[in-house]
Design a protein around this motif. Structure first.
Motif, mmCIF file in Angstrom:
data_model
loop_
_atom_site.group_PDB
_atom_site.id
_atom_site.type_symbol
_atom_site.label_atom_id
_atom_site.label_comp_id
_atom_site.label_asym_id
_atom_site.label_seq_id
_atom_site.Cartn_x
_atom_site.Cartn_y
_atom_site.Cartn_z
ATOM 1 N N VAL A 101 -6.288 2.717 4.426
ATOM 2 C CA VAL A 101 -5.504 1.860 4.029
ATOM 3 C C VAL A 101 -4.391 2.425 3.176
ATOM 4 O O VAL A 101 -3.225 1.949 3.249
ATOM 5 C CB VAL A 101 -6.384 1.101 2.770
ATOM 6 C CG1 VAL A 101 -5.439 -0.017 2.061
ATOM 7 C CG2 VAL A 101 -7.424 0.327 3.690
ATOM 8 N N LEU A 102 -4.407 3.655 2.573
ATOM 9 C CA LEU A 102 -3.149 4.288 2.086
ATOM 10 C C LEU A 102 -2.290 5.038 2.974
ATOM 11 O O LEU A 102 -1.231 4.892 2.890
ATOM 12 C CB LEU A 102 -3.809 5.547 0.959
ATOM 13 C CG LEU A 102 -4.766 5.068 -0.085
ATOM 14 C CD1 LEU A 102 -5.214 6.233 -1.031
ATOM 15 C CD2 LEU A 102 -4.167 3.959 -1.032
ATOM 16 N N ASP A 103 -2.948 5.418 4.123
ATOM 17 C CA ASP A 103 -2.147 5.795 5.156
ATOM 18 C C ASP A 103 -1.307 4.807 5.638
ATOM 19 O O ASP A 103 -0.058 4.916 6.162
ATOM 20 C CB ASP A 103 -2.839 6.566 6.162
ATOM 21 C CG ASP A 103 -3.314 7.951 5.931
ATOM 22 O OD1 ASP A 103 -2.906 8.466 4.829
ATOM 23 O OD2 ASP A 103 -4.366 8.278 6.551
ATOM 24 N N PHE A 104 -1.764 3.587 5.764
ATOM 25 C CA PHE A 104 -1.231 2.416 6.275
ATOM 26 C C PHE A 104 0.069 2.035 5.590
ATOM 27 O O PHE A 104 1.159 1.906 5.727
ATOM 28 C CB PHE A 104 -2.128 1.250 6.372
ATOM 29 C CG PHE A 104 -1.380 -0.183 6.852
ATOM 30 C CD1 PHE A 104 -1.476 -0.168 8.113
ATOM 31 C CD2 PHE A 104 -1.399 -1.182 5.966
ATOM 32 C CE1 PHE A 104 -0.906 -1.390 8.849
ATOM 33 C CE2 PHE A 104 -0.778 -2.464 6.628
ATOM 34 C CZ PHE A 104 -0.569 -2.439 7.957
ATOM 35 N N VAL A 105 -0.176 2.127 4.150
ATOM 36 C CA VAL A 105 1.042 1.790 3.377
ATOM 37 C C VAL A 105 2.083 3.153 3.415
ATOM 38 O O VAL A 105 3.062 2.904 3.200
ATOM 39 C CB VAL A 105 0.475 1.726 1.734
ATOM 40 C CG1 VAL A 105 1.657 1.488 0.671
ATOM 41 C CG2 VAL A 105 -0.354 0.698 1.529
ATOM 42 N N ASP A 106 1.592 4.442 3.493
ATOM 43 C CA ASP A 106 2.449 5.388 3.390
ATOM 44 C C ASP A 106 3.232 5.375 4.750
ATOM 45 O O ASP A 106 4.336 5.929 4.652
ATOM 46 C CB ASP A 106 1.710 6.654 3.269
ATOM 47 C CG ASP A 106 1.066 7.038 2.092
ATOM 48 O OD1 ASP A 106 1.466 6.507 1.206
ATOM 49 O OD2 ASP A 106 0.108 7.745 1.887
ATOM 50 N N SER A 107 2.986 4.581 5.676
ATOM 51 C CA SER A 107 3.558 4.626 6.952
ATOM 52 C C SER A 107 4.690 3.504 6.809
ATOM 53 O O SER A 107 5.420 3.108 7.787
ATOM 54 C CB SER A 107 2.565 4.056 8.104
ATOM 55 O OG SER A 107 1.794 5.305 8.315
ATOM 56 N N GLY A 108 4.878 2.704 5.410
ATOM 57 C CA GLY A 108 5.770 1.734 5.361
ATOM 58 C C GLY A 108 5.606 0.330 5.716
ATOM 59 O O GLY A 108 6.179 -0.713 5.663
ATOM 60 N N HIS A 109 4.137 0.118 5.634
ATOM 61 C CA HIS A 109 3.501 -1.031 5.850
ATOM 62 C C HIS A 109 3.179 -1.966 4.488
ATOM 63 O O HIS A 109 3.006 -1.140 3.515
ATOM 64 C CB HIS A 109 2.405 -1.236 6.911
ATOM 65 C CG HIS A 109 2.566 -0.538 8.110
ATOM 66 N ND1 HIS A 109 2.677 0.495 8.526
ATOM 67 C CD2 HIS A 109 3.021 -1.354 9.413
ATOM 68 C CE1 HIS A 109 3.121 0.896 9.891
ATOM 69 N NE2 HIS A 109 3.226 -0.306 10.345
ATOM 70 N N ASP A 110 3.010 -3.207 4.574
ATOM 71 C CA ASP A 110 2.891 -4.102 3.526
ATOM 72 C C ASP A 110 1.362 -4.302 3.007
ATOM 73 O O ASP A 110 0.451 -4.576 4.043
ATOM 74 C CB ASP A 110 3.477 -5.453 3.530
ATOM 75 C CG ASP A 110 5.039 -4.974 3.762
ATOM 76 O OD1 ASP A 110 5.650 -4.159 3.205
ATOM 77 O OD2 ASP A 110 5.843 -5.658 4.458
ATOM 78 N N LEU A 111 1.041 -4.713 1.914
ATOM 79 C CA LEU A 111 -0.417 -4.914 1.515
ATOM 80 C C LEU A 111 -0.484 -5.833 0.346
ATOM 81 O O LEU A 111 0.329 -5.803 -0.584
ATOM 82 C CB LEU A 111 -1.040 -3.638 1.026
ATOM 83 C CG LEU A 111 -2.283 -3.570 0.442
ATOM 84 C CD1 LEU A 111 -3.487 -3.878 1.507
ATOM 85 C CD2 LEU A 111 -2.545 -2.236 -0.067
ATOM 86 N N ILE A 112 -1.575 -6.942 0.589
ATOM 87 C CA ILE A 112 -1.844 -7.743 -0.634
ATOM 88 C C ILE A 112 -3.276 -7.462 -0.910
ATOM 89 O O ILE A 112 -4.250 -7.546 0.211
ATOM 90 C CB ILE A 112 -1.726 -9.311 -0.313
ATOM 91 C CG1 ILE A 112 0.010 -9.627 0.158
ATOM 92 C CG2 ILE A 112 -2.237 -10.095 -0.964
ATOM 93 C CD1 ILE A 112 0.169 -11.076 0.430
ATOM 94 N N VAL A 113 -3.741 -7.271 -2.147
ATOM 95 C CA VAL A 113 -4.890 -6.952 -2.442
ATOM 96 C C VAL A 113 -5.355 -7.953 -3.548
ATOM 97 O O VAL A 113 -4.830 -8.364 -4.526
ATOM 98 C CB VAL A 113 -5.034 -5.764 -2.928
ATOM 99 C CG1 VAL A 113 -6.759 -5.620 -3.721
ATOM 100 C CG2 VAL A 113 -4.760 -4.544 -2.216
ATOM 101 N N ALA A 114 -6.368 -8.942 -3.236
ATOM 102 C CA ALA A 114 -7.074 -9.914 -4.354
ATOM 103 C C ALA A 114 -8.266 -9.714 -4.762
ATOM 104 O O ALA A 114 -8.974 -9.452 -3.799
ATOM 105 C CB ALA A 114 -6.745 -11.437 -3.499
ATOM 106 N N ALA A 115 -8.426 -9.670 -5.866
ATOM 107 C CA ALA A 115 -9.924 -9.373 -6.578
ATOM 108 C C ALA A 115 -10.208 -10.264 -7.208
ATOM 109 O O ALA A 115 -9.467 -11.351 -7.500
ATOM 110 C CB ALA A 115 -9.673 -7.927 -7.360
#
Length: 436
Positions: A101-115
């Motif tokens: 997941v962190l590599d995904f963000v480090d590659s310039g992609h977007d993330l939504i996290v709902a807890a």
């Protein structure tokens, strides 16, 4: 065997289309992976998902523990965005884990996290890596005895009508969100060491984080406006992240509920959740606030071609075009704070660019009286917008021996002194030789 070879070739030929990632030139037709704890979320949160689909996003729904989960294949990412609606998952399935997941963000992609109150250590770890810390007490929820949402059933004041929004048109849109946003979930705070994270929706000064089913035995660790209900972060690579402690904030029930703040007599027929989440998701997925710069040009004043080098004290023109993605097309970006630096170790020239209101920014200045290898640099960072970092290298030479002025005005006293010395010597010699 022949059929297998054909299948492999077909897969490889289609791979570029399957792995089409976010393109700054045309940020459309993007694929988003949505990980769920339960497929029932597809119906209970359908308004939010349908909003994304109507804006051209291709959603791929999967369970968070699906053994076939993968974000990339053959070194290429299959998705442009990731939505984690799986707060209770202890371990992702397939090839997906915290590092992926962190590599995904480090590659310039977007993330939504709902807890929510059932948030696992895995979800909290993802948030921590993004500069956000959830309350360590697993039973704690956000409680507000002043700004709670009025309901027919007297509750524990964990259903909050929040209205402390960030003042940013680019993040939340130009249309003001009038109705409060319903929130029910857990608190988080922004790590002070993280200068990139922002609180988009904050708790009121009267809020605190504690177990609603027990009396307080000690002061709560998170109180007041230090509590963030929804936070965002734009990484240095322009990847955007949204983190919230409430999964219900995206639900159809909260979207369509009426809302009244306990401190207000105004009752709204519909909460501000749908407008808030929709506008914020537009920013998260680069439908707003995404800039690009093109056509960086420079030349001497009165000329059109870009030279191989400049000479000290040359007059030059610099220009660049900047556009903003509107969700459908590139529109001219208009601002009055874009600057260019003429840089060598430090900026020798810092000039604010003028704009023609059509996307073109330009400035004229004189090359400093210093020779060396310079750079035209545009470093633009503004709240809510993707950062621009442009540079173009150009050497600067001194005057050649035949380019200096024949007579330098400031040297006239020295010229006068030389001729006066010569005249004095001539007069002295004449007097000495012919005086008896």
């Amino acid at each position: 065997m022949e059929k297998l070879s054909i299948s492999i070739l077909l897969t490889i030929s289609l791979l570029p289309f399957l792995c089409s990632s976010f393109s700054p030139e045309s940020p459309t037709d993007r694929r988003i992976l949505v990980l769920l704890d339960d497929f029932s979320f597809k119906s209970s949160h359908s308004i939010f998902f349908n909003s994304l689909k109507s804006r051209g996003f291709d959603l791929d729904f999967k369970l968070a523990d699906d053994p076939k989960l993968a974000l990339q294949r053959y070194g290429q990412y299959l998705y442009d965005g990731l939505v984690l609606f799986s707060p209770s998952v202890e371990r992702f399935g397939g090839a997906l884990d915290l590092a992926a997941v962190l590599d995904f963000v480090d590659s310039g992609h977007d993330l939504i996290v709902a807890a929510d109150a059932s948030a696992s250590d895995l979800i909290k770890s993802i948030a921590t890596e993004c500069g956000v810390d959830f309350d360590e007490d697993p039973s704690a929820m956000v409680i507000d005895h002043k700004k709670y949402a009025v309901s027919e059933i007297e509750g524990d004041h964990t259903l909050i009508a929040a209205d402390d929004l960030i003042q940013s048109d680019v993040i939340l849109g130009k249309t003001k969100i009038e109705a409060p946003v319903l929130f029910k979930g857990i608190a988080h705070s922004i790590n002070v060491a993280n200068g990139l994270a922002l609180k988009v929706l904050s708790a009121s000064p009267s809020a605190y984080s504690a177990n609603p089913n027990s009396k307080l035995s000690s002061p709560p660790s998170l109180t007041g406006s230090a509590i963030s209900l929804v936070s965002v972060m734009q990484a240095r690579n322009n990847a955007r992240i949204m983190i919230t402690g409430s999964l219900d904030i995206f639900s159809n029930r909260f979207f369509t509920s009426s809302v009244q703040n306990a401190e207000s007599k105004i009752k709204y027929d519909k909460s501000g959740n749908e407008q808030f989440v929709t506008e914020l998701s537009k920013w998260i997925f680069h439908e707003r606030g995404h800039l690009k710069a093109v056509n960086v040009r420079h030349h001497k004043v009165g000329e059109a071609d870009e030279p191989a080098m400049y000479r000290i004290k040359d007059d030059l023109d610099f220009s660049v075009e900047i556009y903003e993605w509107s969700g459908k097309s590139w529109e001219p970006y208009v601002a009055d704070d874009v600057q260019v630096q003429f840089y060598m170790m430090s900026p020798y020239v810092l000039k604010t660019l003028s704009t023609d209101q059509k996307g073109l920014y330009h400035a004229s200045f004189k090359v400093p009286d210093v020779y060396g290898v310079f750079q035209f640099k545009v470093e633009y960072q503004r709240l809510g917008y993707t950062s621009l970092s442009l540079s173009k290298q150009i050497p600067v030479r001194p005057f050649r021996h035949n380019e200096y002025e024949r007579f330098i005005t400031t040297a006239f006293p020295y010229y006068g002194a030389s001729f006066a010395t010569m005249a004095g010597f001539f007069i002295f010699s004449f007097v000495y030789l012919y005086n008896k």
